[in-house]
Design a protein around this motif. Structure first.
Motif, PDB file in Angstrom:
ATOM      1  N   GLY A 114      47.629 -18.052  16.407  1.00 41.07           N
ATOM      2  CA  GLY A 114      48.274 -19.292  16.823  1.00 41.07           C
ATOM      3  C   GLY A 114      47.350 -20.393  17.294  1.00 41.07           C
ATOM      4  N   SER A 117      47.354 -23.577  15.004  1.00 43.80           N
ATOM      5  CA  SER A 117      48.660 -24.243  15.033  1.00 43.80           C
ATOM      6  C   SER A 117      48.894 -24.964  16.361  1.00 43.80           C
ATOM      7  CB  SER A 117      49.778 -23.229  14.789  1.00 43.80           C
ATOM      8  OG  SER A 117      49.699 -22.700  13.485  1.00 43.80           O
ATOM      9  N   ILE A 268      58.570 -27.320  11.457  1.00 41.69           N
ATOM     10  CA  ILE A 268      58.005 -25.969  11.458  1.00 41.69           C
ATOM     11  C   ILE A 268      59.097 -24.987  11.865  1.00 41.69           C
ATOM     12  CG2 ILE A 268      55.636 -26.702  11.836  1.00 41.69           C
ATOM     13  CD1 ILE A 268      55.996 -26.157  14.812  1.00 41.69           C
ATOM     14  N   ASN A 273      56.027 -19.829  15.891  1.00 45.15           N
ATOM     15  CA  ASN A 273      55.790 -21.270  15.977  1.00 45.15           C
ATOM     16  C   ASN A 273      56.569 -21.918  17.119  1.00 45.15           C
ATOM     17  OD1 ASN A 273      53.792 -22.022  14.131  1.00 45.15           O
ATOM     18  ND2 ASN A 273      55.215 -21.840  12.418  1.00 45.15           N
ATOM     19  N   ASN A 276      54.282 -21.280  19.873  1.00 46.43           N
ATOM     20  CA  ASN A 276      53.157 -22.215  19.763  1.00 46.43           C
ATOM     21  C   ASN A 276      53.550 -23.611  20.254  1.00 46.43           C
ATOM     22  OD1 ASN A 276      51.693 -20.145  18.581  1.00 46.43           O
ATOM     23  ND2 ASN A 276      52.052 -20.840  16.490  1.00 46.43           N
ATOM     24  N   GLY A 303      52.600 -29.357  10.344  1.00 46.61           N
ATOM     25  CA  GLY A 303      51.852 -28.109  10.362  1.00 46.61           C
ATOM     26  C   GLY A 303      50.416 -28.312   9.920  1.00 46.61           C
ATOM     27  N   ARG A 307      48.855 -23.081   7.187  1.00 48.85           N
ATOM     28  CA  ARG A 307      49.630 -22.406   8.228  1.00 48.85           C
ATOM     29  C   ARG A 307      51.107 -22.657   7.917  1.00 48.85           C
ATOM     30  NH1 ARG A 307      44.134 -22.440   8.883  1.00 48.85           N
ATOM     31  NH2 ARG A 307      43.512 -21.135  10.640  1.00 48.85           N
ATOM     32  N   THR A 333      54.453 -14.114  10.283  1.00 52.96           N
ATOM     33  CA  THR A 333      54.685 -15.058   9.190  1.00 52.96           C
ATOM     34  C   THR A 333      55.786 -14.565   8.257  1.00 52.96           C
ATOM     35  OG1 THR A 333      52.375 -15.757   9.297  1.00 52.96           O
ATOM     36  CG2 THR A 333      53.580 -16.280   7.282  1.00 52.96           C
TER      37      THR A 333
END
Length: 451
Positions: A114, A117, A268, A273, A276, A303, A307, A333
């Motif tokens: 992460g 990101s 995203i 995420n 993140n 993004g 990623r 992912t």
């Protein structure tokens, strides 16, 4: 005019740092034994591409203010030897970044996953809000010409890697930045070649946490049990600020944030995420931005490169590419794409490219990481395994390691490409995950299936 020479100038971060110093008005030279695109073209455009590949001690002279040493160079590098003989200061790039930013507020983004990101989100928001800042990030980001900026800005945002500093310094890079604010996103075993013992790997993050100064701040993901344990047990002097995933909902394949200001659409997706994003928000708030400013800017964030990058899409299908290679990244992912589009079939392709992923002893860490795709495919490049002096694993070994009986293995990129071209992608997403490039596999024909 300052005068610096780069040993191993062709690396992703190294060549960006070289270009940043040229922008700063410094005189820059460099050497490398191999330079690939896009580094080659960018260095040439700036007038600092070496005329010949190789190492040339004649380039090392007493007029240099310093040497910047890349990880690619060996200890016995002839240019490095000459620099030591002449007593020229030698800096790793993290040491040099600190040297250039010691009078700034330093924000370091660390964790096994992460980092890029989170750093990218922070950079996007700060830029969108007109904040002046410097940065170091590990990927090319839309709206930023370079991966490094060094100026007179009062703050610097640094993606802090736990990998080795240089051939002369076996400590993690993130120790050198001496953070004022640190964010820790997650701890999941990686870099098996450097940290063959998991506790040794965890200890690097323990030390980073403990380095947080009085008056400083640690922002940490409490959804990660190891991060929570290490952060909350530390006797560090600064402020501790935990975060989890930002509340959100998925509607028709789109994610919206649930906030006190109403629903905020974002581009995203995925639980990781959302973690993140909230971590990045905490950093922005620590830099005096408001919630409203963050939410205004996050809506336009697309993004970082590779990623969860959307390559092509139409109504019933999408092609994504992601840098995922470590077990935690791979699982997060694949789960994210499947959760975002539960009604679509998911075909996931993972290239085992790094030393850790190609190592049979590390393979058990991948158990369950490819459970969510409807079809799971592994690509292994025999040359990559041979270069790392590792045994090429067979299909049965991989199936046992991933604990997935229907796992498919390809060891030839053309055979993999042919297989993917034959697939029917009606109501299907294709996810390509790798820190490599599938042995330069041409994606144009595959992209056409999603147009």
């Amino acid at each position: 005019m300052k005068n610096f020479h780069f040993i191993a100038i062709g690396g992703a971060v190294m060549h960006n740092l070289a270009l940043a110093l040229v922008q700063k008005g410094y005189h820059v030279t460099g050497s490398d034994d191999e330079i690939y695109e896009p580094s080659k073209t960018r260095l040439n455009k700036a007038g600092i591409l070496p005329e010949e590949f190789g190492w040339f001690p004649v380039k090392i002279h007493e007029g240099l203010d310093g040497i910047i040493l890349g990880m690619h160079a060996r200890i016995d590098n002839p240019e490095l030897v000459k620099a030591k003989e002449l007593g020229i200061p030698v800096y790793s790039f993290p040491e040099f970044i600190y040297n250039q930013s010691k009078d700034k507020k330093r924000v370091v983004i660390a964790g096994s996953h992460g980092k890029t990101s989170i750093t990218s989100i922070i950079l996007h928001v700060l830029k969108d809000q007109g904040v002046d800042f410097d940065y170091l990030v590990g990927a090319q980001i839309e709206g930023f010409d370079l991966m490094v900026r060094l100026s007179d800005a009062p703050v610097i945002i640094i993606e802090g890697d736990e990998y080795l500093t240089s051939p002369l310094d076996r400590r993690p890079k993130f120790f050198h930045y001496k953070h004022d604010i640190a964010l820790l996103s997650g701890i999941a075993w990686d870099h098996f070649n450097v940290f063959p013992d998991f506790d040794e790997y965890k200890n690097q993050f323990r030390q980073l946490i403990d380095m947080t100064p009085e008056g400083g701040e640690l922002i940490y993901c409490e959804a990660d049990p190891l991060v929570k344990e290490e952060s909350e047990s530390s006797e560090m002097k600064g402020k501790k600020n935990p975060y989890q995933a930002h509340p959100a909902e998925i509607r028709n394949g789109k994610t919206v944030l649930l906030t006190s200001q109403g629903e905020i659409p974002i581009q995203i997706f995925g639980e990781h995420n959302l973690q993140n994003l909230l971590g990045a928000k905490k950093v922005c708030e620590a830099l005096s931005l408001t919630e409203s400013q963050f939410y205004d800017s996050i809506q336009s964030f697309k993004g970082a490169a590779k990623r969860m990058e959307l390559i092509k899409a139409k109504e019933d299908r999408a092609l994504y590419r992601d840098f995922a290679h470590a077990p935690s990244k791979l699982k997060a992912t694949a789960n994210a794409v499947k959760s975002q589009f539960p009604e679509r079939r998911l075909i996931a392709v993972q290239e085992l490219h790094t030393y850790s992923s190609l190592n049979k002893d590390f393979l058990p860490n991948y158990e369950g990481t490819m459970d969510s795709p409807d079809e799971a495919i592994i690509y292994l490049n025999p040359h990559a395994a041979a270069m790392k002096r590792l045994e090429l694993m067979d299909e049965e070994t991989l199936r046992n390691g991933f604990k997935r009986k229907d796992l498919k293995l390809f060891t030839d990129s053309q055979a993999l490409k042919s297989y993917l071209l034959e697939k029917d992608y009606t109501n299907t997403n294709l996810l390509l995950m790798s820190s490599g490039n599938y042995d330069n596999m041409d994606l144009e024909g595959i992209k056409a299936k999603f147009e």
